[in-house]
Design a protein around this motif. Sequence first.
Motif, short mmCIF file in Angstrom:
data_model
loop_
_atom_site.label_atom_id
_atom_site.label_comp_id
_atom_site.label_asym_id
_atom_site.label_seq_id
_atom_site.Cartn_x
_atom_site.Cartn_y
_atom_site.Cartn_z
N LEU A 133 0.83 -1.20 0.00
CA LEU A 133 0.00 0.00 0.00
C LEU A 133 0.87 1.25 0.00
O LEU A 133 0.60 2.20 -0.74
CB LEU A 133 -0.92 -0.01 1.22
CG LEU A 133 -1.77 1.26 1.42
CD1 LEU A 133 -2.71 1.46 0.25
CD2 LEU A 133 -2.54 1.17 2.73
N ARG A 134 1.92 1.23 0.82
CA ARG A 134 2.82 2.39 0.86
C ARG A 134 3.43 2.64 -0.51
O ARG A 134 3.54 3.79 -0.96
CB ARG A 134 3.92 2.15 1.89
CG ARG A 134 3.47 2.18 3.34
CD ARG A 134 3.27 3.58 3.82
NE ARG A 134 4.50 4.32 3.84
CZ ARG A 134 4.60 5.63 3.97
NH1 ARG A 134 3.49 6.33 4.07
NH2 ARG A 134 5.76 6.24 3.99
N ASP A 135 3.82 1.57 -1.21
CA ASP A 135 4.42 1.72 -2.53
C ASP A 135 3.42 2.33 -3.51
O ASP A 135 3.77 3.21 -4.31
CB ASP A 135 4.89 0.36 -3.07
CG ASP A 135 6.08 -0.17 -2.29
OD1 ASP A 135 6.76 0.64 -1.64
OD2 ASP A 135 6.31 -1.39 -2.33
N VAL A 136 2.17 1.86 -3.43
CA VAL A 136 1.14 2.40 -4.33
C VAL A 136 0.88 3.87 -4.03
O VAL A 136 0.78 4.70 -4.94
CB VAL A 136 -0.15 1.58 -4.19
CG1 VAL A 136 -1.28 2.23 -4.97
CG2 VAL A 136 0.08 0.16 -4.71
N LEU A 137 0.77 4.19 -2.73
CA LEU A 137 0.50 5.58 -2.35
C LEU A 137 1.63 6.50 -2.80
O LEU A 137 1.39 7.64 -3.22
CB LEU A 137 0.29 5.68 -0.84
CG LEU A 137 -0.93 4.96 -0.27
CD1 LEU A 137 -1.02 5.16 1.23
CD2 LEU A 137 -2.21 5.43 -0.95
#
Length: 453
Positions: A253-257
């Motif tokens: 999720l952090r990578d996508v954000l």
Amino acid sequence: MKNSLIKIFLVLFILLSGIGGVNVYADETDTGTTTEKTDYEKCIEDKDKNACRAISNNISTSIKNLEDQIAAAEQDQEAAFALAAEYAAQADDLQAEVDSLKIQVEDLKNKITNLEEQIAANEEKVAALNNRVKNRMVESQKTMHFNGYLEFILGSKSFSDMLQRIYGVTAITSKDRQDRDEYMGIIEQLSADKAELEVAKADLDVAYEEIVAKQAELIVMQEYYEDQAANIQMTLDALTEERDQYYESFSNLRDVLKSIGVVSNAGFVTPVPGSWIVETVWNYSPDFQNGKWHLGVDYAASRGTPIHAPAGGIVIRADDSCADPGYLGSYCGAWISGGGNQVYLVCEVDGKIYGLIFFHLNSVSVSYGEFVMQDEIIGYVGSSGSSTGPHCHIEMYYLGSGTLSDALLQSWNVTFSVGRGATAYGNRCYYDDGTYRQGAPCILNPEWYLPQG
């Protein structure tokens, strides 16, 4: 690259769709029909920070719940191991008594066997004596009878010879009787001793059986709690695996954000826009010599000015139980005395983990375990605790390299393991001239990292 990350994110959505927190809203299209957007779609397509935050908070909440379950299971397992060890120790303690009773039982068995052998030997002597007397009497009947006995007596050469013959016959009969009575007495005593030993052995047999049964029960209890611990370990393995999946989801999720610009990849933003610095590190000027250590930077602003997260992260402590305004010398502060209303934030910037503490807030708008986006409001400027006017005291700590997921694996104390006062000053990351001093965990000068608004 962006498309591949979005694909990963959609897979993530499918995996995590069961954790809740999916909001929908109607969106009219050119055809007049309506479609429903999930938080995931709103986050990716619309860069809606509230939707992104809802997803992150759901993951963080799941992680925290799993951590709580893991901690509870570990306590249960520890208790099961302790009980198993306790029953094992009791069983071991009984073993000495079991061995002692076994030896006593065997000793009594040997004594009883010995007495039985003595009784048998004496019974043989009595039987032999009886046979001898019987045989003699038979022979006497054949040769003497009454007349033979008289002839034997009357055949005496003198009176003294006659007395000797009478005495001899009587003595032989008396000796046989005496021997027989002696043997019978020995048999009677041996039988009494044997009976007494048999009673004692029976009591010992009962005691032995009882203690062996008790020991067996203790071993059963030991095995039961060992099985309990093993079953709990299976639960722990499952919970840990599930938690690790959420950690992986959190990293994805952090990578996508980051890829869609909701969370910045590098740098901090201004924590208190419109503020000005009134005190810096490491001392309250001009009171440095008085040991009044100042471990952060004071950003002065009007009461109620929003305080923003300098970077996206996890709230590990939050409290607003102190009245605002406070007063100089107040001890109010849930963790750091005098700090007033406080927020502790762990964040990740450029592959490094930082800890930030915000003091003297008027109110707090985040809670424990919450994920906050960069630039999101976490509270408002106040003067709670030991304070003489509205400002936000910010302290900054370097906690090591890694990701926010790595940071979640650790339990940070209120000082981030660097201490307070002179101890914290002695744990600076850099000397005052900017040269390197030590690695994580260490305390930083926020002015070097946080832009002033």
